[in-house]
Design an enzyme around this catalytic site. Structure first.
Site, short mmCIF file in Angstrom:
data_model
loop_
_atom_site.label_atom_id
_atom_site.label_comp_id
_atom_site.label_asym_id
_atom_site.label_seq_id
_atom_site.Cartn_x
_atom_site.Cartn_y
_atom_site.Cartn_z
CB SER A 134 27.68 -107.29 19.88
OG SER A 134 26.34 -107.13 19.47
CG ASP A 146 32.98 -109.48 21.81
OD1 ASP A 146 34.09 -109.52 22.35
OD2 ASP A 146 32.81 -109.64 20.58
CD GLU A 193 40.95 -104.87 21.78
OE1 GLU A 193 39.87 -105.47 21.85
OE2 GLU A 193 41.28 -104.14 20.83
CG HIS A 244 37.18 -107.43 15.17
ND1 HIS A 244 37.59 -106.36 15.93
CD2 HIS A 244 37.12 -108.50 16.02
CE1 HIS A 244 37.77 -106.76 17.18
NE2 HIS A 244 37.49 -108.05 17.27
N GLY A 278 38.99 -111.93 16.07
CA GLY A 278 39.05 -111.99 14.60
C GLY A 278 39.27 -113.38 14.07
N GLY A 279 38.54 -114.36 14.63
CA GLY A 279 38.75 -115.76 14.25
C GLY A 279 38.27 -116.12 12.86
CB THR A 280 35.49 -114.88 10.70
OG1 THR A 280 34.50 -115.07 11.68
CG2 THR A 280 34.93 -115.20 9.32
CB THR A 309 32.63 -112.28 10.37
OG1 THR A 309 33.00 -111.06 11.02
CG2 THR A 309 32.26 -111.99 8.94
P1 13P Z 1 35.30 -112.13 13.57
O1 13P Z 1 34.05 -111.37 13.29
O2 13P Z 1 36.40 -111.81 12.63
O3 13P Z 1 35.03 -113.60 13.67
O4 13P Z 1 35.84 -111.66 15.01
C1 13P Z 1 35.09 -111.93 16.14
C2 13P Z 1 35.61 -111.21 17.33
O5 13P Z 1 36.78 -111.11 17.55
C3 13P Z 1 34.60 -110.69 18.25
O6 13P Z 1 35.16 -109.95 19.28
#
Ligand code: 13P
Length: 283
Positions: free
Chosen positions: A50, A82, A134, A180, A209-211, A233
């Site tokens: 980040s 990112d 994006e 996210h 937003g994979g978490t 996350t």
């Molecule tokens: P999470 O924090 O939900 O895993 O998302 C990560 C993300 O998309 C970072 O750009």
């Protein structure tokens, strides 16, 4: 092999129906855990930073860990900044050796998003750095970008097609219903939108937003064209819990012990995701 941009790793993933895991690191221990997990599984991997993490440690420090950790690596590794909204930060990352950048101008009007993304593509054209951009607004908090539920909106498929037609992106991140942070309730993923955007753009897609997504959701999104999956996350939890749980159980004032437990927790979380995304053995 070793340090490279993400262009060919994502193209291979897109062609072969798996996704490359992109893991947000916050320090040396988490970077080491990501690279070691990928190395053990012989998987290509993307180390994500980040902007806050980069500014916390400094460009040179982060890049020196990366150089040292990838010197002996037999797998392809990309280092990617990112959600960067600041062109100056992108420039500094490129100068310091980042191999990949995300320009996030998604909060701007469409034409301005195109203009800023084009500016980054012009900057990277001669140095082989890959670019992600994006469209739409992904709900949740990532770095300093806060998107409330009422502000979130999915990417428009016609705009997505135009965006990718005008810009030669290496990776495209349309908002498709993921979030996210930690999901509150069942996420509503716009699978038809992923399918349509993948078909109309041909560009490897990033799933943000994979978490917290289920195995079945990951498989479906990857099958529809998501070639990069972002996890942040989950690693933040592993980072803190790995350290704190060890300390609470052992009460030993030797920082190397909880740091080792933290490393193991991070590595296990990364390995689980790489296997789930189908990246194991693909390096
Ligand atoms: P999470 O924090 O939900 O895993 O998302 C990560 C993300 O998309 C970072 O750009």
């Amino acid at each position: 092999m070793s340090l490279q941009n993400m262009t060919s790793m994502l193209q291979r993933a897109q062609k072969n129906g798996y996704a490359v895991g992109a893991f947000n690191i916050v320090d040396y221990n988490s970077m080491r855990a990501v690279i070691d997990a990928a190395e053990e599984l012989r998987a290509p991997v993307i180390v994500q930073t980040s902007v806050k993490t980069v500014l916390f440690w400094g460009y040179e420090a982060v890049m020196s860990w990366m150089t040292q950790l990838t010197q002996q690596a037999a797998i392809p590794v990309a280092i990617h900044v990112d959600h960067c909204t600041d062109i100056e930060v992108i420039k500094r990352c490129i100068d310091a050796g980042w191999t990949s950048v995300m320009i996030d101008a998604s909060a701007k009007p469409f034409a301005e998003n195109i203009r800023l993304t084009r500016q980054v593509l012009d900057m990277t054209a001669s140095c082989g750095v890959s670019v992600e951009a994006e469209l739409g607004a992904i709900v949740g908090v990532e770095d300093d970008i806060h998107v409330k539920a009422q502000e979130a909106h999915l990417a428009d498929p016609d705009q997505a097609a135009q965006f990718c037609h005008e810009l030669q992106l290496d990776c495209f991140a349309p908002a498709v219903g993921t979030a996210h942070g930690v999901y509150k309730g069942e996420p509503k993923i716009a699978y038809d939108l992923i399918k349509e955007i993948a078909a109309r753009t041909g560009v490897p897609l990033a799933l943000h937003g994979g978490t917290g997504l289920s195995d079945a959701v990951f498989r479906k999104c990857i099958g529809l064209g998501c070639a990069k999956v972002n996890i942040s996350t989950q690693l933040k939890y592993a980072h803190i819990d790995g350290f704190v749980n060890y300390h609470q159980e052992n009460k030993v004032y030797n920082p190397l012990k909880p740091l080792a437990a933290q490393y193991n927790a991070l590595k296990a979380a990364v390995a689980e995701n790489i296997k789930l995304f189908g990246g194991a053995g693909q390096a």
